[in-house]
Design an enzyme around this catalytic site. Structure first.
Site, short mmCIF file in Angstrom:
data_model
loop_
_atom_site.label_atom_id
_atom_site.label_comp_id
_atom_site.label_asym_id
_atom_site.label_seq_id
_atom_site.Cartn_x
_atom_site.Cartn_y
_atom_site.Cartn_z
N ASN A 5 2.51 15.48 17.95
CA ASN A 5 3.72 16.27 18.17
C ASN A 5 4.91 15.38 17.82
O ASN A 5 5.29 14.51 18.59
CB ASN A 5 3.78 16.70 19.64
CG ASN A 5 5.09 17.39 19.98
OD1 ASN A 5 5.86 17.77 19.09
ND2 ASN A 5 5.35 17.55 21.28
N LYS A 7 7.93 16.22 17.61
CA LYS A 7 9.19 16.68 18.24
C LYS A 7 10.28 16.75 17.18
O LYS A 7 9.98 17.12 16.04
CB LYS A 7 9.56 15.76 19.41
CG LYS A 7 8.37 15.56 20.36
CD LYS A 7 8.74 14.99 21.68
CE LYS A 7 7.46 14.87 22.52
NZ LYS A 7 7.70 14.53 23.89
N HIS A 85 5.66 24.11 25.35
CA HIS A 85 5.82 22.68 25.69
C HIS A 85 6.87 22.58 26.79
O HIS A 85 7.83 23.33 26.81
CB HIS A 85 6.25 21.90 24.44
CG HIS A 85 6.23 20.43 24.65
ND1 HIS A 85 7.23 19.78 25.35
CD2 HIS A 85 5.33 19.47 24.29
CE1 HIS A 85 6.92 18.49 25.41
NE2 HIS A 85 5.79 18.27 24.77
N GLU A 87 9.27 20.71 27.25
CA GLU A 87 10.66 20.55 26.78
C GLU A 87 11.25 21.90 26.41
O GLU A 87 12.45 22.13 26.56
CB GLU A 87 10.70 19.56 25.60
CG GLU A 87 10.48 18.13 26.09
CD GLU A 87 9.85 17.18 25.07
OE1 GLU A 87 9.80 17.51 23.87
OE2 GLU A 87 9.39 16.10 25.50
N GLU A 152 -0.31 18.75 30.15
CA GLU A 152 0.65 17.66 30.02
C GLU A 152 1.51 17.61 31.28
O GLU A 152 2.49 18.37 31.39
CB GLU A 152 1.59 17.91 28.84
CG GLU A 152 0.95 17.86 27.49
CD GLU A 152 1.98 17.49 26.43
OE1 GLU A 152 1.80 16.46 25.77
OE2 GLU A 152 2.97 18.21 26.27
N GLY A 158 6.48 10.84 27.88
CA GLY A 158 7.47 9.85 27.47
C GLY A 158 7.81 8.82 28.53
O GLY A 158 8.86 8.19 28.49
N SER A 188 2.13 10.40 27.45
CA SER A 188 2.01 8.93 27.38
C SER A 188 0.65 8.44 26.90
O SER A 188 0.17 7.39 27.34
CB SER A 188 2.36 8.29 28.73
OG SER A 188 3.75 8.43 28.97
P1 PGA Z 1 4.46 11.40 24.67
O1 PGA Z 1 4.75 12.96 24.44
O2 PGA Z 1 3.10 11.13 24.06
O3 PGA Z 1 5.56 10.72 23.96
O4 PGA Z 1 4.45 11.17 26.14
C1 PGA Z 1 3.72 13.91 24.54
C2 PGA Z 1 4.27 15.30 24.37
O5 PGA Z 1 5.40 15.58 24.80
O6 PGA Z 1 3.60 16.17 23.78
#
Ligand code: PGA
Length: 221
Positions: A5, A7, A85, A87, A152, A158, A188
Site C-alpha cells: 500500500n 498510500k 482503510h 485512514e 490492521e 505506522g 508496522s
Molecule cells: P504501515 O502501514 O506498514 O506503514 O504500518 C500499513 C497500512 O496502513 O496499510
C-alpha cells in the site's frame, strides 16, 4: 500474498525505478499486489505486476466530481482494491453503508476488494476489539466470496507497535468464524517481524505500508 500500500507516495520516476529493480531482483514466489495512487497505475501497467487501487467510488457513474469508479479501475488493469482503510474511515468519514456499496461495485467489476478492519488503541484497551471488528464486518452481510479481509489495528499502523502473534491469531480466528476467506495482517510489518507473521497458519498474507516503498525492504519480507 503481500499487498503493498503505497498510500499517497510515489512519482512516475519512482514507479519506473522501483519496478525495473523489483522485477530484476525478485526471486521469491510470493504473490505481490501493488496498490498505487490512481495516476501511477498507468505507469506501473507497463510492468507485469498485479495492480490494485486504494479506493473507489460507491457510485457506478455520474456527476460525482473527483470520484473514480470500479469499472474505470478494472479498465486501468486493477484486479484488487483496498476498501475501508482506517485512514479513509478516519479522514474521509467513510461509513459502513458507503463501504458496502464500494464492495458491491468492485465485485460487479470483477475486482477483489481487500476490506480493511481494525480497532483503535482505546478500543483495544477497553476490551471492545471484537465488537468493533464485528460491527465493521457487518458491512459485508451476504458477501462471502471473492473478498479478502485485512486486519490492521489502527494503533499499529505506522507506529512500529504490533500485537503479539497470539493476539493476531485470536483475532484472525474470530474473523474466520464470521467470514471464511483469506485474512491478511497489516500494521508496522517490516523485515524483522514478517517471518513470524508468515509462519502463522492463521495469517494468509501481509498488507504493508512503509516497508513496501523500497524494493529491498519489500523483498526482505
Ligand atoms: P504501515 O502501514 O506498514 O506503514 O504500518 C500499513 C497500512 O496502513 O496499510
Amino acid at each position: 500474498m503481500i499487498v503493498a500500500n503505497w498510500k499517497m507516495y510515489g512519482t512516475k520516476q519512482m514507479v519506473n525505478d522501483f519496478f525495473s529493480a523489483f522485477l530484476q531482483k525478485k526471486t521469491f514466489q510470493n504473490h505481490y499486489i501493488f496498490c498505487l495512487p490512481f495516476p501511477l497505475l498507468a505507469y506501473a501497467r507497463a510492468y507485469s505486476v498485479d495492480l490494485g487501487a486504494q479506493n473507489c467510488s460507491a457510485f457506478e457513474e455520474g456527476a460525482y466530481t473527483g470520484e473514480v469508479s470500479a469499472n474505470m479501475l478494472q479498465e486501468a488493469g486493477c484486479r484488487f482494491c483496498l476498501v475501508g482503510h482506517s485512514e479513509r474511515r478516519l479522514f474521509f468519514h467513510e461509513t459502513k453503508e458507503t463501504l458496502r456499496e464500494k464492495v458491491k461495485r468492485l465485485l460487479n467489476a470483477q475486482i477483489t476488494p481487500i476490506f480493511c478492519i481494525g480497532e483503535s488503541l482505546e478500543e483495544k484497551q477497553n476490551g471492545s476489539t471484537q465488537a468493533v471488528l464485528e460491527e465493521q464486518l457487518s458491512s459485508l452481510v451476504n458477501i462471502t466470496t471473492n473478498i479478502i479481509i485485512a486486519y490492521e489495528p489502527i494503533w499499529a499502523i505506522g507506529t512500529n507497535a504490533i500485537p503479539t502473534i497470539q493476539d493476531i491469531e485470536d483475532v484472525h480466528k474470530m474473523i474466520k468464524t464470521k467470514i471464511n476467506t483469506k485474512i491478511l495482517y497489516g500494521g508496522s510489518v517490516n523485515p524483522d517481524n514478517a517471518k513470524e507473521l508468515k509462519s502463522s497458519h492463521f495469517v494468509d498474507g501481509l498488507l504493508v505500508g512503509r516497508a513496501s516503498l523500497k524494493v529491498d525492504s519489500l523483498l526482505a519480507l
